[in-house]
Design a protein around this motif. Structure first.
Motif, PDB file in Angstrom:
ATOM      1  N   UNK A 197     -12.563  35.460 -12.099  1.00  0.00           N
ATOM      2  CA  UNK A 197     -11.733  36.493 -12.730  1.00  0.00           C
ATOM      3  C   UNK A 197     -12.309  36.866 -14.096  1.00  0.00           C
ATOM      4  N   UNK A 198     -12.746  35.871 -14.866  1.00  0.00           N
ATOM      5  CA  UNK A 198     -13.328  36.160 -16.180  1.00  0.00           C
ATOM      6  C   UNK A 198     -14.569  37.037 -16.038  1.00  0.00           C
ATOM      7  N   UNK A 199     -15.423  36.738 -15.078  1.00  0.00           N
ATOM      8  CA  UNK A 199     -16.641  37.535 -14.879  1.00  0.00           C
ATOM      9  C   UNK A 199     -16.301  38.953 -14.436  1.00  0.00           C
ATOM     10  N   UNK A 200     -15.329  39.113 -13.542  1.00  0.00           N
ATOM     11  CA  UNK A 200     -14.926  40.453 -13.100  1.00  0.00           C
ATOM     12  C   UNK A 200     -14.448  41.303 -14.272  1.00  0.00           C
ATOM     13  N   UNK A 201     -13.640  40.712 -15.132  1.00  0.00           N
ATOM     14  CA  UNK A 201     -13.121  41.458 -16.286  1.00  0.00           C
ATOM     15  C   UNK A 201     -14.243  41.740 -17.285  1.00  0.00           C
ATOM     16  N   UNK A 202     -15.102  40.774 -17.512  1.00  0.00           N
ATOM     17  CA  UNK A 202     -16.231  40.951 -18.421  1.00  0.00           C
ATOM     18  C   UNK A 202     -17.124  42.105 -17.969  1.00  0.00           C
ATOM     19  N   UNK A 227     -14.948  35.756 -22.346  1.00  0.00           N
ATOM     20  CA  UNK A 227     -15.805  34.736 -22.971  1.00  0.00           C
ATOM     21  C   UNK A 227     -14.968  33.512 -23.353  1.00  0.00           C
ATOM     22  N   UNK A 228     -13.779  33.741 -23.880  1.00  0.00           N
ATOM     23  CA  UNK A 228     -12.878  32.628 -24.210  1.00  0.00           C
ATOM     24  C   UNK A 228     -12.450  31.881 -22.950  1.00  0.00           C
ATOM     25  N   UNK A 229     -12.134  32.633 -21.893  1.00  0.00           N
ATOM     26  CA  UNK A 229     -11.734  31.998 -20.637  1.00  0.00           C
ATOM     27  C   UNK A 229     -12.877  31.165 -20.055  1.00  0.00           C
ATOM     28  N   UNK A 230     -14.099  31.677 -20.118  1.00  0.00           N
ATOM     29  CA  UNK A 230     -15.248  30.939 -19.602  1.00  0.00           C
ATOM     30  C   UNK A 230     -15.496  29.666 -20.411  1.00  0.00           C
ATOM     31  N   UNK A 231     -15.219  29.729 -21.706  1.00  0.00           N
ATOM     32  CA  UNK A 231     -15.414  28.577 -22.586  1.00  0.00           C
ATOM     33  C   UNK A 231     -14.196  27.644 -22.600  1.00  0.00           C
TER      34      UNK A 231
END
Length: 140
Positions: free
Chosen positions: A25-30, A73-77
């Protein structure tokens, strides 16, 4: 807890699936934010927001775009994951109401540009936010 339609997933696999969901989901939004910025679509987005009555349309468009860069980026981290996910859920809910709801349910097939994908992303973001919400520590 009661099993609704069968046994629950093993805890280890459930945790792994949650990680896959958070990352996906984080990558899709990014990608959405990167594309809007790289393709020069912030100004048209702001113009559209102005046209539907949002004051400072360009400011809102840039804020949403920046949130689509920083939030994932925050979600990935795994930093402020719940807050980032809730913010995205709010943005997507507003977008769904303004853009996709008038087109109906289906994205393709039974319609076009509907809200089914938005609902899937919003529910995923809410699940991620809930899973990463800090637990209360009992008072000593």
């Amino acid at each position: 807890m009661m099993a609704y339609l069968g046994p629950k997933a093993p805890a280890t696999r459930a945790a792994q699936v949650l990680e896959i969901l958070r990352i996906t989901v984080a990558i899709l939004i990014l990608i959405h934010g990167v594309y809007r910025l790289a393709a020069g679509l912030v100004v048209p987005f702001g113009t559209w927001l102005d046209s539907i009555g949002f004051p400072f349309g360009y400011g809102w468009a840039m804020a949403v775009t920046l949130y689509e860069l920083v939030g994932p980026a925050l979600m990935l981290a795994r930093r402020w994951t719940s807050l980032a996910a809730l913010g995205h859920a709010a943005i997507l809910t507003l977008g769904m109401v303004l853009v996709h709801l008038p087109a109906g349910w289906f994205v393709v097939g039974g319609g076009r540009n509907g809200m089914e994908y938005s609902v899937l992303l919003i529910v995923s973001l809410l699940a991620i936010a809930w899973a990463h919400w800090p637990e209360r520590r009992p008072a000593d």
